[in-house]
Write an enzyme that holds these catalytic residues in place. Structure first.
Site, PDB file in Angstrom:
ATOM      1  N   SER A 185       0.815  -1.221   0.000  1.00 23.50           N
ATOM      2  CA  SER A 185       0.000   0.000   0.000  1.00 23.50           C
ATOM      3  C   SER A 185       0.846   1.267   0.000  1.00 23.50           C
ATOM      4  CB  SER A 185      -0.883  -0.016   1.247  1.00 23.50           C
ATOM      5  OG  SER A 185      -1.450   1.243   1.472  1.00 23.50           O
ATOM      6  N   GLU A 245       0.213   3.592   1.775  1.00 23.43           N
ATOM      7  CA  GLU A 245       0.300   3.996   3.190  1.00 23.43           C
ATOM      8  C   GLU A 245       1.689   3.729   3.757  1.00 23.43           C
ATOM      9  OE1 GLU A 245      -1.966   5.442   5.636  1.00 23.43           O
ATOM     10  OE2 GLU A 245      -2.662   6.158   3.709  1.00 23.43           O
ATOM     11  N   TYR A 300      -1.616   0.363  10.542  1.00 25.44           N
ATOM     12  CA  TYR A 300      -1.871  -0.282   9.247  1.00 25.44           C
ATOM     13  C   TYR A 300      -0.656  -0.146   8.325  1.00 25.44           C
ATOM     14  CZ  TYR A 300      -3.667  -0.920   4.497  1.00 25.44           C
ATOM     15  OH  TYR A 300      -3.829  -1.334   3.193  1.00 25.44           O
TER      16      TYR A 300
HETATM   17  P1  NAP Z   1     -11.312  -4.706   1.754  1.00 31.15           P
HETATM   18  O1  NAP Z   1     -12.500  -4.395   0.891  1.00 31.15           O
HETATM   19  O2  NAP Z   1     -11.283  -4.212   3.155  1.00 31.15           O
HETATM   20  O3  NAP Z   1     -11.133  -6.297   1.743  1.00 31.15           O
HETATM   21  C1  NAP Z   1     -10.309  -6.936   2.670  1.00 31.15           C
HETATM   22  C2  NAP Z   1     -10.543  -8.416   2.591  1.00 31.15           C
HETATM   23  O4  NAP Z   1      -9.762  -9.059   3.622  1.00 31.15           O
HETATM   24  C3  NAP Z   1     -12.003  -8.838   2.862  1.00 31.15           C
HETATM   25  O5  NAP Z   1     -12.318  -9.925   2.043  1.00 31.15           O
HETATM   26  C4  NAP Z   1     -11.954  -9.264   4.317  1.00 31.15           C
HETATM   27  O6  NAP Z   1     -12.965 -10.174   4.676  1.00 31.15           O
HETATM   28  C5  NAP Z   1     -10.597  -9.937   4.335  1.00 31.15           C
HETATM   29  N1  NAP Z   1     -10.124 -10.149   5.698  1.00 31.15           N
HETATM   30  C6  NAP Z   1     -10.119  -9.273   6.728  1.00 31.15           C
HETATM   31  N2  NAP Z   1      -9.646  -9.854   7.837  1.00 31.15           N
HETATM   32  C7  NAP Z   1      -9.325 -11.127   7.502  1.00 31.15           C
HETATM   33  C8  NAP Z   1      -8.834 -12.226   8.220  1.00 31.15           C
HETATM   34  N3  NAP Z   1      -8.577 -12.152   9.523  1.00 31.15           N
HETATM   35  N4  NAP Z   1      -8.631 -13.396   7.566  1.00 31.15           N
HETATM   36  C9  NAP Z   1      -8.917 -13.488   6.240  1.00 31.15           C
HETATM   37  N5  NAP Z   1      -9.427 -12.486   5.507  1.00 31.15           N
HETATM   38  C10 NAP Z   1      -9.625 -11.316   6.134  1.00 31.15           C
HETATM   39  O7  NAP Z   1      -9.981  -4.186   1.050  1.00 31.15           O
HETATM   40  P2  NAP Z   1      -9.712  -3.842  -0.491  1.00 31.15           P
HETATM   41  O8  NAP Z   1      -9.950  -2.399  -0.701  1.00 31.15           O
HETATM   42  O9  NAP Z   1     -10.364  -4.858  -1.347  1.00 31.15           O
HETATM   43  O10 NAP Z   1      -8.130  -4.028  -0.549  1.00 31.15           O
HETATM   44  C11 NAP Z   1      -7.551  -5.301  -0.834  1.00 31.15           C
HETATM   45  C12 NAP Z   1      -6.153  -5.359  -0.241  1.00 31.15           C
HETATM   46  O11 NAP Z   1      -5.357  -4.319  -0.795  1.00 31.15           O
HETATM   47  C13 NAP Z   1      -6.085  -5.161   1.266  1.00 31.15           C
HETATM   48  O12 NAP Z   1      -5.003  -5.938   1.739  1.00 31.15           O
HETATM   49  C14 NAP Z   1      -5.779  -3.689   1.431  1.00 31.15           C
HETATM   50  O13 NAP Z   1      -5.133  -3.473   2.668  1.00 31.15           O
HETATM   51  C15 NAP Z   1      -4.861  -3.477   0.242  1.00 31.15           C
HETATM   52  N6  NAP Z   1      -4.853  -2.141  -0.336  1.00 31.15           N
HETATM   53  C16 NAP Z   1      -6.005  -1.510  -0.635  1.00 31.15           C
HETATM   54  C17 NAP Z   1      -5.977  -0.272  -1.248  1.00 31.15           C
HETATM   55  C18 NAP Z   1      -7.243   0.450  -1.629  1.00 31.15           C
HETATM   56  O14 NAP Z   1      -7.185   1.665  -1.887  1.00 31.15           O
HETATM   57  N7  NAP Z   1      -8.389  -0.240  -1.733  1.00 31.15           N
HETATM   58  C19 NAP Z   1      -4.739   0.315  -1.569  1.00 31.15           C
HETATM   59  C20 NAP Z   1      -3.563  -0.372  -1.270  1.00 31.15           C
HETATM   60  C21 NAP Z   1      -3.626  -1.608  -0.668  1.00 31.15           C
HETATM   61  P3  NAP Z   1     -14.436  -9.662   5.174  1.00 31.15           P
HETATM   62  O15 NAP Z   1     -15.188  -9.338   3.915  1.00 31.15           O
HETATM   63  O16 NAP Z   1     -14.955 -10.832   5.902  1.00 31.15           O
HETATM   64  O17 NAP Z   1     -14.217  -8.454   6.041  1.00 31.15           O
HETATM   65  O1  F7E Z   2      -9.167   8.058   4.017  1.00 32.87           O
HETATM   66  C1  F7E Z   2      -9.660  11.487   5.236  1.00 32.87           C
HETATM   67  C2  F7E Z   2      -8.687  10.605   6.006  1.00 32.87           C
HETATM   68  O2  F7E Z   2     -10.125   5.951   4.943  1.00 32.87           O
HETATM   69  C3  F7E Z   2      -8.687   8.933   3.020  1.00 32.87           C
HETATM   70  C4  F7E Z   2      -7.306   2.091   2.434  1.00 32.87           C
HETATM   71  O3  F7E Z   2      -7.832   1.394   1.335  1.00 32.87           O
HETATM   72  O4  F7E Z   2      -6.111   3.604   1.020  1.00 32.87           O
HETATM   73  C5  F7E Z   2      -7.069   3.530   2.045  1.00 32.87           C
HETATM   74  O5  F7E Z   2      -6.622   4.243   3.187  1.00 32.87           O
HETATM   75  C6  F7E Z   2      -8.464  10.306   3.622  1.00 32.87           C
HETATM   76  C7  F7E Z   2      -7.664  10.299   4.918  1.00 32.87           C
HETATM   77  O6  F7E Z   2      -8.457   5.870   3.007  1.00 32.87           O
HETATM   78  C8  F7E Z   2     -12.955  11.036   6.687  1.00 32.87           C
HETATM   79  O7  F7E Z   2      -8.180  11.311   7.135  1.00 32.87           O
HETATM   80  C9  F7E Z   2     -11.685  12.696   6.112  1.00 32.87           C
HETATM   81  O8  F7E Z   2      -6.713  11.319   4.873  1.00 32.87           O
HETATM   82  O9  F7E Z   2     -10.727   6.656   2.584  1.00 32.87           O
HETATM   83  P1  F7E Z   2      -9.716   6.594   3.659  1.00 32.87           P
HETATM   84  P2  F7E Z   2      -6.923   5.792   3.431  1.00 32.87           P
HETATM   85  O10 F7E Z   2      -6.722   6.075   4.864  1.00 32.87           O
HETATM   86  O11 F7E Z   2      -6.178   6.635   2.465  1.00 32.87           O
HETATM   87  C10 F7E Z   2      -4.834   3.033   1.328  1.00 32.87           C
HETATM   88  C11 F7E Z   2      -3.963   3.137   0.112  1.00 32.87           C
HETATM   89  C12 F7E Z   2      -4.926   1.676   1.877  1.00 32.87           C
HETATM   90  O12 F7E Z   2      -4.048   0.845   1.682  1.00 32.87           O
HETATM   91  C13 F7E Z   2      -6.007   1.413   2.857  1.00 32.87           C
HETATM   92  O13 F7E Z   2      -6.262   0.022   2.983  1.00 32.87           O
HETATM   93  O14 F7E Z   2      -9.726  10.852   3.958  1.00 32.87           O
HETATM   94  N1  F7E Z   2     -11.009  11.557   5.813  1.00 32.87           N
HETATM   95  N2  F7E Z   2     -12.864  12.408   6.653  1.00 32.87           N
HETATM   96  C14 F7E Z   2     -11.761  10.511   6.154  1.00 32.87           C
HETATM   97  N3  F7E Z   2     -11.570   9.183   6.045  1.00 32.87           N
HETATM   98  C15 F7E Z   2     -12.554   8.343   6.465  1.00 32.87           C
HETATM   99  N4  F7E Z   2     -12.390   7.000   6.342  1.00 32.87           N
HETATM  100  N5  F7E Z   2     -13.715   8.828   7.011  1.00 32.87           N
HETATM  101  C16 F7E Z   2     -13.967  10.168   7.151  1.00 32.87           C
HETATM  102  O15 F7E Z   2     -15.015  10.584   7.643  1.00 32.87           O
END
Ligand code: NAP
Ligand code: F7E
Length: 331
Positions: free
Chosen positions: A133, A135, A156
């Site tokens: 990520s 992050e 995270y």
């Molecule tokens: P997501 O919608 O939160 O999906 C996470 C998946 O992990 C869900 O299927 C969840 O199951 C499963 N999971 C959670 N805890 C688990 C456990 N203890 N054992 C097995 N499975 C578990 O995330 P996403 O947006 O699809 O992202 C996919 C991956 O890419 C994640 O690893 C995330 O951290 C990473 N990532 C995401 C982004 C982004 O912007 N979306 C960017 C960079 C990296 P449940 O459905 O049961 O909760």
């Molecule tokens: O926040 C601000 C918050 O929770 C984005 C995950 O998929 O991307 C994701 O992480 C921004 C942050 O995503 C609210 O402070 C303001 O600056 O949508 P987010 P994230 O933290 O960037 C990365 C790449 C991952 O890997 C992660 O798994 O938005 N923000 N107000 C808020 N965020 C949330 N959630 N809720 C608010 O009310």
């Protein structure tokens, strides 16, 4: 080809499963047992086990449970494993840091260790994808690429950095085909409802329908590189089709603030007076914030031939339209 996806029920897992099925793969997914239905994102591709061509198979498992992970890998004998499973919410990771480290960090190590043993016990090889990520870059100024320094700002981000280094270490120590896709934020109508983009578009749909009066948000100044999740799963797959295992940054190369997303979404929905509906609530702020992320995707473009097609304005429209439609059908 047989693929095993951890995190099949998540946003990316569901798009990746669709993508691989279209490519002719047999797709296996690991899901957690829950007391309520948790397969809504993959229900449309669910198959009855008695189907003639049974190519989409779900298994119970958890990234905290090594013995089951190991058993599944030995039974399924996948060609490719995609580890998308994680406690993926940054704000929540401050509330449950130990759990986040266990699943998001150690979970990846458990899978790597099982793959290593499997490869040593058999003549077969498994290609491994780790969902790393942006992050991990955290406080490192943009643009960020594969050589940028990691400076995580949350449990995270730190857990993902651990998983990233373990993936590299298994590649270098044991010659495994193991890659990190360092993906910047990617969104879609399937995004979890508490991530900011979906929270905004879902909130707008509810306000328009008269179900809510206000939308409560945190820091509007943070900037993110937001792309469309449906496109990003192709990049994951492409990384595993390369002759050499390497890590890649994936994003759009554009950064927008949360406020810009908010204004664009309200305007597109026909509510230009967004300030009437939005309140700031301190509870959504993070103890440490990631201020600005912009992907430098030169490597992905040159080596994978991948670029993001859907940019900010189109993403906003896709998500607003989808949430308004969804609420209409629920009503
Ligand atoms: P997501 O919608 O939160 O999906 C996470 C998946 O992990 C869900 O299927 C969840 O199951 C499963 N999971 C959670 N805890 C688990 C456990 N203890 N054992 C097995 N499975 C578990 O995330 P996403 O947006 O699809 O992202 C996919 C991956 O890419 C994640 O690893 C995330 O951290 C990473 N990532 C995401 C982004 C982004 O912007 N979306 C960017 C960079 C990296 P449940 O459905 O049961 O909760
Ligand atoms: O926040 C601000 C918050 O929770 C984005 C995950 O998929 O991307 C994701 O992480 C921004 C942050 O995503 C609210 O402070 C303001 O600056 O949508 P987010 P994230 O933290 O960037 C990365 C790449 C991952 O890997 C992660 O798994 O938005 N923000 N107000 C808020 N965020 C949330 N959630 N809720 C608010 O009310």
């Amino acid at each position: 080809m047989r693929a095993l996806i951890f995190g099949i029920t998540g946003q990316d897992g569901s798009y990746l499963a669709e993508f691989l099925l279209q490519k002719g793969y047999e797709v296996h997914g690991v899901m957690r047992r829950a007391s309520t239905f948790n397969t809504s994102r993959v229900d449309h591709i669910y198959q009855d086990p008695h189907a003639d061509k049974y190519v989409f198979k779900l298994h119970y498992g958890d990234l905290s449970d090594s013995s089951t992970l190991r058993k599944l890998i030995y039974q399924i004998q996948p060609d490719e494993i995609y580890n998308l499973g994680a406690q993926s919410h940054v704000r929540v990771s401050f509330d449950i840091p130990e759990y986040t480290a266990n699943i998001t960090g150690l979970g990846a190590l458990r899978v790597l260790e099982a793959v290593k043993d499997y490869q040593e016990d058999t003549d077969r090889k498994i290609k491994f994808y780790q969902a790393s990520s942006s992050e991990m870059f955290g406080a490192t100024p943009p643009p960020q690429n594969e050589n940028s320094v990691f400076y995580p700002r949350s449990p995270y981000g730190a857990s993902k950095a651990f998983a990233y280094y373990m993936t590299r270490n298994y590649r270098e120590a044991y010659g495994m085909f193991a890659v990190n896709g360092i993906l910047f934020n990617h969104e879609s109508p399937r995004r979890g409802e508490t991530f900011v983009t979906r929270k905004i578009t879902r909130g707008i749909a509810r306000i328009k329908a008269g179900l809510d009066k206000k939308l409560y948000l945190g820091n509007l100044e943070a900037r993110r590189d937001w792309g469309y999740a449906k496109e990003y799963v192709e990049a994951m797959w492409l990384m595993l089709q390369q002759p050499v295992a390497e890590d890649y940054v994936i994003g759009t190369g554009e950064s927008h603030s949360v406020k810009e997303f908010l204004v664009a979404a309200f305007q597109y929905a026909g509510l230009p007076d967004w300030e009437k509906y939005v309140e700031i609530d301190q509870r959504y702020y993070r103890p440490t914030e990631v201020e600005n992320l912009i992907a430098d995707t030169t490597k992905a473009k040159n080596k994978l031939g991948w670029t993001a097609s859907t940019k900010f304005e189109d993403l906003v429209k896709i998500m607003v339209d989808a949430d308004i439609k969804l609420l209409g059908s629920e009503k």
